[in-house]
Design a protein around this motif. Structure first.
Motif, PDB file in Angstrom:
ATOM      1  N   GLN A 149      83.101  30.293  -1.703  1.00  0.00           N
ATOM      2  CA  GLN A 149      83.686  31.544  -1.204  1.00  0.00           C
ATOM      3  C   GLN A 149      83.658  31.527   0.319  1.00  0.00           C
ATOM      4  N   ASN A 156      86.381  31.813   4.046  1.00  0.00           N
ATOM      5  CA  ASN A 156      87.666  32.134   4.676  1.00  0.00           C
ATOM      6  C   ASN A 156      87.894  31.131   5.805  1.00  0.00           C
ATOM      7  N   LYS A 180      96.083  22.676   3.916  1.00  0.00           N
ATOM      8  CA  LYS A 180      95.940  23.675   2.847  1.00  0.00           C
ATOM      9  C   LYS A 180      95.762  23.000   1.489  1.00  0.00           C
ATOM     10  N   LYS A 211      92.223  23.592  -0.313  1.00  0.00           N
ATOM     11  CA  LYS A 211      92.322  24.628  -1.352  1.00  0.00           C
ATOM     12  C   LYS A 211      91.418  24.384  -2.557  1.00  0.00           C
ATOM     13  N   SER A 247      87.878  29.109  -1.150  1.00  0.00           N
ATOM     14  CA  SER A 247      88.607  30.184  -1.832  1.00  0.00           C
ATOM     15  C   SER A 247      89.806  30.702  -1.061  1.00  0.00           C
ATOM     16  N   LYS A 248      89.775  30.638   0.274  1.00  0.00           N
ATOM     17  CA  LYS A 248      90.862  31.238   1.049  1.00  0.00           C
ATOM     18  C   LYS A 248      91.190  30.379   2.273  1.00  0.00           C
TER      19      LYS A 248
END
Length: 455
Positions: A5, A7, A22, A26, A30-31
């Motif tokens: 988890q 960002n 990305k 990914k 999670s982001k």
């Protein structure tokens, strides 16, 4: 593989690089947010929180110096000193890498990258970011602990039947993890009872965090208790750890809980029930493990009858109720308390005063609307103002409370006034001799003359 988890923000003017980053990141995180224009950086970091930022070194066609990347790196670090930034460049220049690290970069990768190494580098930066956050939380806890230990805190004092019952209850409930509600008037020592329970519990080595709910505004309630993320509202200049997180593993003392509005009560109930909180401006909840001890001077049961306090919240916080008696109901503790505080303030003000029996009896005649706190202040003031080595009734300026108290005080004042007038008369107005005869200092004598209107 379970995603971490996190960002992650990737900034590069090459959209192919953004797309590749990305795809590679990914499966792990999670982001992933991508941005091709570094001019958007200020807006992005002001309105969001990123665990790791990947930053390209060059943005102008043909540029290889890395000056642009260093410029934006400095902008990030100046804004968020602890931000984890990993620099990217197609040119493996060791000097440039060293310069970026000196500015504040966490690491450096060269394009084209090896996917596994790329993932590992970002994961390492993320783990370092989490460690810094945990350290920040730990420092908050340590500061809270230091504040608690440096407060002018004293043991609960009393030998009356009422206080023996309190001590018995403290011993019984301290062994458990039950939530406690402490009821009592202002100044009775509810916080001391809360600390005594904490200090005798299995959480004694953890932090004791106090929240004065009566002083928290409605708008700051969630931020104070649950924390907030940078940018969550106008004055949120940085992340803030809430009191629930500070108290994790320890005890959270919610003082003046009866002052909360019904809306705030609902939010508090939700946090206690779920044992988790969500900081303002965040979409992530955090589990917390803290024992709840609440206190109020309000008649909580009457508030429930009047629909001013939630009954379901009461059930959550009062597994055990402790009622601290007012001082007027345990006057036999006056002597013990007076001498206890006298010892403390003698040490504080470097004096060696004692208190005579007449003064103790005088103190017992007072109804003590301010309870133990009022007695403490009365002793401190007497110690500060004393001009003799013994505290007497005349050293205590207590406001009359109740008919009997008023009558007794008026009698004492009348006797004192007549005694002062007689001493002045006997010594023919020589104030030094009159003061000496009365066992008073000249300053005290003048103060009492002014009080009684003696010319």
């Amino acid at each position: 593989m379970q995603k971490t988890q996190a960002n992650i923000l990737v900034i590069d003017d090459d959209r192919d690089v953004l797309h590749s980053a990305k795809i590679v990141l990914k499966p792990v995180f999670s982001k992933i947010i991508t941005e091709s224009n570094p001019e958007q950086l200020s807006y992005l970091i002001s309105n969001n929180q990123y665990d790791v930022i990947l930053l390209d070194m060059n943005y102008t066609a043909g540029a290889t110096s890395g000056k642009e990347g260093l410029f934006w790196l400095k902008r990030i670090i100046d804004t968020i000193p602890d931000q984890q930034v990993v620099m990217m460049t197609a040119y493996g220049d060791l000097k440039l890498a060293v310069e970026a690290m000196k500015v504040g970069a966490a690491d450096f990768i060269v394009k084209p990258w090896e996917n596994e190494k790329f993932q590992a580098t970002i994961l390492s930066a993320f783990n370092h970011s989490q460690s810094k956050k945990e350290l920040s939380t730990l420092k908050h806890k340590q500061n809270q602990m230091k504040e608690m230990l440096t407060q002018a805190d004293h043991d609960i004092v009393g030998s009356s039947v009422a206080m023996k019952e309190i001590f018995y209850t403290i011993d019984k409930v301290s062994e458990t993890d039950a939530n406690i509600l402490i009821l009592g008037e202002n100044g009775t020592g509810k916080e001391l009872v809360a600390k005594a329970i904490h200090q005798r519990s299995k959480r004694a080595d953890e932090v004791f965090v106090k929240v004065d709910l009566g002083s928290i505004s409605h708008s700051l309630f969630e931020s104070e208790l649950f924390g907030h993320k940078k940018g969550a509202f106008t004055d949120a200049k940085e992340d803030r750890v809430g009191r629930f997180v500070m108290a994790d593993g320890g005890t959270l003392f919610l003082d003046e809980i009866g002052n909360l509005s019904l809306e705030m009560q609902a939010k508090l109930l939700s946090a206690i029930q779920s044992k988790s909180i969500t900081p303002v401006g965040s979409d992530k909840s955090h589990k917390t493990d803290c024992r709840i001890i609440a206190a109020t001077n309000e008649n909580i049961h009457q508030m429930i009858a009047e629909k001013k306090f939630r009954e379901d919240l009461l059930y959550r916080i009062n597994t055990v109720e402790v009622v601290v008696p007012p001082l007027r109901e345990r006057l036999e503790d006056i002597s013990l308390l007076a001498n206890h505080y006298l010892s403390i303030f003698n040490q504080k003000y470097r004096k060696a005063l004692s208190i005579n029996d007449d003064a103790i009896e005088f103190l017992k005649q007072h109804s003590w609307p301010g309870n133990v706190r009022e007695l403490q202040h009365a002793i401190e003031r007497a110690v500060i103002m004393a001009e003799d080595v013994v505290l007497r009734p005349t050293d205590f300026l207590l406001k009359p409370s109740g008919i009997k108290q008023k009558q007794d005080t008026l009698k004492l004042e009348e006797i004192e006034k007549e005694t002062i007038e007689e001493a002045i008369k006997q010594h023919q107005g020589n104030m030094s001799k009159a003061a000496k005869a009365l066992g008073l200092g000249r300053t005290t004598l003048y103060r009492k003359m002014e009080k009684y209107g003696i010319k």
